[in-house]
Design a protein around this motif. Sequence first.
Motif, PDB file in Angstrom:
ATOM      1  N   TYR A   1       9.498  -5.658 -12.077  1.00 20.70           N
ATOM      2  CA  TYR A   1      10.750  -5.985 -11.400  1.00 20.70           C
ATOM      3  C   TYR A   1      10.522  -6.639 -10.040  1.00 20.70           C
ATOM      4  N   PHE A   2       9.520  -6.181  -9.300  1.00 24.97           N
ATOM      5  CA  PHE A   2       9.202  -6.785  -8.003  1.00 24.97           C
ATOM      6  C   PHE A   2       7.863  -7.543  -8.061  1.00 24.97           C
ATOM      7  N   TYR A   3       6.757  -6.818  -8.055  1.00 21.64           N
ATOM      8  CA  TYR A   3       5.439  -7.433  -7.909  1.00 21.64           C
ATOM      9  C   TYR A   3       4.504  -6.994  -9.034  1.00 21.64           C
ATOM     10  N   GLY A   4       3.531  -7.862  -9.321  1.00 25.19           N
ATOM     11  CA  GLY A   4       2.508  -7.474 -10.283  1.00 25.19           C
ATOM     12  C   GLY A   4       1.534  -6.474  -9.695  1.00 25.19           C
ATOM     13  N   ILE A   5       0.929  -6.835  -8.535  1.00 25.07           N
ATOM     14  CA  ILE A   5      -0.027  -5.965  -7.843  1.00 25.07           C
ATOM     15  C   ILE A   5       0.305  -5.989  -6.359  1.00 25.07           C
ATOM     16  N   GLN A   6       0.367  -4.814  -5.737  1.00 22.52           N
ATOM     17  CA  GLN A   6       0.615  -4.741  -4.302  1.00 22.52           C
ATOM     18  C   GLN A   6      -0.396  -3.824  -3.624  1.00 22.52           C
ATOM     19  N   LEU A   7      -1.048  -4.341  -2.575  1.00 25.08           N
ATOM     20  CA  LEU A   7      -1.843  -3.518  -1.667  1.00 25.08           C
ATOM     21  C   LEU A   7      -0.990  -3.264  -0.434  1.00 25.08           C
ATOM     22  N   TYR A   8      -0.798  -1.997  -0.063  1.00 28.57           N
ATOM     23  CA  TYR A   8       0.239  -1.600   0.889  1.00 28.57           C
ATOM     24  C   TYR A   8      -0.381  -0.841   2.046  1.00 28.57           C
TER      25      TYR A   8
ATOM     26  N   GLY B   1       3.625  -3.292 -10.879  1.00 31.49           N
ATOM     27  CA  GLY B   1       2.649  -2.926 -11.903  1.00 31.49           C
ATOM     28  C   GLY B   1       1.579  -2.001 -11.361  1.00 31.49           C
ATOM     29  N   VAL B   2       0.837  -2.468 -10.349  1.00 31.62           N
ATOM     30  CA  VAL B   2      -0.192  -1.656  -9.685  1.00 31.62           C
ATOM     31  C   VAL B   2       0.151  -1.616  -8.207  1.00 31.62           C
ATOM     32  N   HIS B   3       0.349  -0.409  -7.670  1.00 28.69           N
ATOM     33  CA  HIS B   3       0.722  -0.230  -6.267  1.00 28.69           C
ATOM     34  C   HIS B   3      -0.322   0.665  -5.618  1.00 28.69           C
ATOM     35  N   ALA B   4      -1.134   0.069  -4.709  1.00 29.44           N
ATOM     36  CA  ALA B   4      -2.191   0.817  -4.026  1.00 29.44           C
ATOM     37  C   ALA B   4      -1.759   1.051  -2.593  1.00 29.44           C
ATOM     38  N   GLU B   5      -1.432   2.284  -2.278  1.00 39.66           N
ATOM     39  CA  GLU B   5      -0.885   2.648  -0.970  1.00 39.66           C
ATOM     40  C   GLU B   5      -1.973   3.355  -0.167  1.00 39.66           C
ATOM     41  N   TYR B   6      -2.418   2.718   0.935  1.00 38.74           N
ATOM     42  CA  TYR B   6      -3.470   3.262   1.789  1.00 38.74           C
ATOM     43  C   TYR B   6      -4.739   3.532   0.974  1.00 38.74           C
ATOM     44  N   ALA B   7      -5.203   2.475   0.304  1.00 38.99           N
ATOM     45  CA  ALA B   7      -6.415   2.555  -0.518  1.00 38.99           C
ATOM     46  C   ALA B   7      -7.552   1.812   0.181  1.00 38.99           C
ATOM     47  N   GLN B   8      -8.755   2.349   0.053  1.00 38.62           N
ATOM     48  CA  GLN B   8      -9.939   1.743   0.660  1.00 38.62           C
ATOM     49  C   GLN B   8     -11.013   1.549  -0.410  1.00 38.62           C
ATOM     50  N   ASN B   9     -11.661   0.376  -0.372  1.00 41.85           N
ATOM     51  CA  ASN B   9     -12.851   0.128  -1.197  1.00 41.85           C
ATOM     52  C   ASN B   9     -12.618   0.430  -2.673  1.00 41.85           C
ATOM     53  N   SER B  10     -11.455   0.065  -3.156  1.00 44.92           N
ATOM     54  CA  SER B  10     -11.120   0.272  -4.555  1.00 44.92           C
ATOM     55  C   SER B  10     -11.122  -1.062  -5.291  1.00 44.92           C
ATOM     56  N   ARG B  11     -11.095  -0.993  -6.618  1.00 44.19           N
ATOM     57  CA  ARG B  11     -11.261  -2.200  -7.425  1.00 44.19           C
ATOM     58  C   ARG B  11     -10.287  -2.180  -8.607  1.00 44.19           C
ATOM     59  N   PHE B  12      -9.675  -3.346  -8.835  1.00 45.78           N
ATOM     60  CA  PHE B  12      -8.728  -3.517  -9.938  1.00 45.78           C
ATOM     61  C   PHE B  12      -9.204  -4.725 -10.736  1.00 45.78           C
TER      62      PHE B  12
ATOM     63  N   TYR C   1       6.179   2.856 -10.244  1.00 52.41           N
ATOM     64  CA  TYR C   1       4.932   2.105 -10.257  1.00 52.41           C
ATOM     65  C   TYR C   1       4.151   2.425 -11.530  1.00 52.41           C
ATOM     66  N   GLY C   2       3.551   1.400 -12.110  1.00 51.51           N
ATOM     67  CA  GLY C   2       2.769   1.624 -13.323  1.00 51.51           C
ATOM     68  C   GLY C   2       1.526   2.445 -13.042  1.00 51.51           C
ATOM     69  N   VAL C   3       0.638   1.929 -12.193  1.00 51.39           N
ATOM     70  CA  VAL C   3      -0.506   2.684 -11.673  1.00 51.39           C
ATOM     71  C   VAL C   3      -0.283   2.812 -10.168  1.00 51.39           C
ATOM     72  N   PHE C   4      -0.241   4.038  -9.691  1.00 52.51           N
ATOM     73  CA  PHE C   4       0.153   4.328  -8.306  1.00 52.51           C
ATOM     74  C   PHE C   4      -0.986   5.057  -7.610  1.00 52.51           C
ATOM     75  N   LEU C   5      -1.688   4.375  -6.690  1.00 51.66           N
ATOM     76  CA  LEU C   5      -2.669   5.030  -5.839  1.00 51.66           C
ATOM     77  C   LEU C   5      -1.913   5.583  -4.637  1.00 51.66           C
ATOM     78  N   ASP C   6      -1.702   6.877  -4.637  1.00 49.10           N
ATOM     79  CA  ASP C   6      -0.786   7.523  -3.703  1.00 49.10           C
ATOM     80  C   ASP C   6      -1.564   8.126  -2.533  1.00 49.10           C
ATOM     81  N   GLY C   7      -2.029   7.242  -1.633  1.00 46.84           N
ATOM     82  CA  GLY C   7      -2.694   7.706  -0.431  1.00 46.84           C
ATOM     83  C   GLY C   7      -1.705   7.958   0.688  1.00 46.84           C
ATOM     84  N   ALA C   8      -2.227   8.328   1.855  1.00 51.34           N
ATOM     85  CA  ALA C   8      -1.392   8.598   3.024  1.00 51.34           C
ATOM     86  C   ALA C   8      -1.992   7.888   4.231  1.00 51.34           C
TER      87      ALA C   8
END
Length: 385
Positions: A148-155, A128-139, A100-107
């Motif tokens: 290869y897969f997605y530009g931006i993913q909220l997960y 490109g940007v993968h936000a995993e278990y992110a709250q109230n964040s801004r891109f 991931y380019g920018v990886f918000l690595d939450g749990a």
Amino acid sequence: MKHQMIKQALLFLLTGLTGSVFAQGSLTPPGAPGATMKTLAQVEPRTPISSAPFTISQPGSYYLTTNLTSTGHGVIITASDVTLDLTGFRLSGDRGDSDYGVFLDGATNSAIRNVIVRNGIVRDFAVGVHAEYAQNSRFERLITATNYFYGIQLYGDSGQCNGNTIANCTVNGNRIRGIQFYGYSGQCSGNTIANCTVSGNGNQGIFLYGYSGQCDGNTIADCTVSDNGTRGINLDGTVGQCNGNTLVDCTVSGNESYGIYLDGTVGQCNGNTLADCTVSGNGSRGIYLYGSSGQCDGNTLADCTVSGNASYGIYLYGVDGQCDGNTVTGCTIRKNTNRGIYMVYADGNRVEGNHITGQTGSPSYGIACESTARNLIFRNTCVGQ
């Protein structure tokens, strides 16, 4: 005598003034004046990032100093209350399928909150940007391209990824999808996509996916979604729910199949609103509501322009399921192939006040119904079919 008194008064005044002046001390300053302005570092202390991979594990403000390339993740964020400014630089990967380019690595039990990522290019990663278990964040003000897969993913798989904003971004040329909200067995709800351009991605431009979970109450506003490989905007509640979302003031054009697709297969895609959108020149249906073996009920299509699509303009289809209680009102529907509005196994819908003109093909219909009941169709204008 009079002159003598005046002379004594003047002497007294001059003596007083002289004493007053001498009491002030030297007029020469003791040294150069000191600085009174604060530096940027003093106002907002920032940490430079000059190599990748780089992990941010403490709150604060961080910035790129140059273009960076990584063979793994680019920048990993494991803390809340972080601002990452790419400062116009490019963060590049090797297009591997797991980085991931920018990886918000939450749990799942420890979400990351209040992160801002802005101002730069993220390309050639898996996502490109993968936000995993992110709250109230801004891109914001990002370009995410050729990933290869997605530009931006909220997960939000089995957890939550809620209340985030993607704004003023350009998302183009990614291999699978431009922007994906993933609520599998969890939640990806209450997020916003605003003022984004999403184009030339391999499959869907924007994909809200509530499979076995929830992808509810999201907003897509003022976006241009064009020339994607399959669907422009896809709300998918398969075996889950994708309910109560809002699409407003979007332009959806030139996508290879459907412009906007609401899919309730074996699940729910209910209560969504599409308003003031322009849906034109797509390779198949303009707007498709699909409730096969599930529900696509209670949605509202209002004041949209649906034109020049290569199949039906607006299609409601509920075989073996429901596509009921929807409203189509105030729309301009013109020059679509074969049918302007087409309802099949779709009951109790309201079609009111639409202007439907010049559908192409032979034969062509303004409004057509098959195997339906209890639909209310009135005050429409149908010309030239």
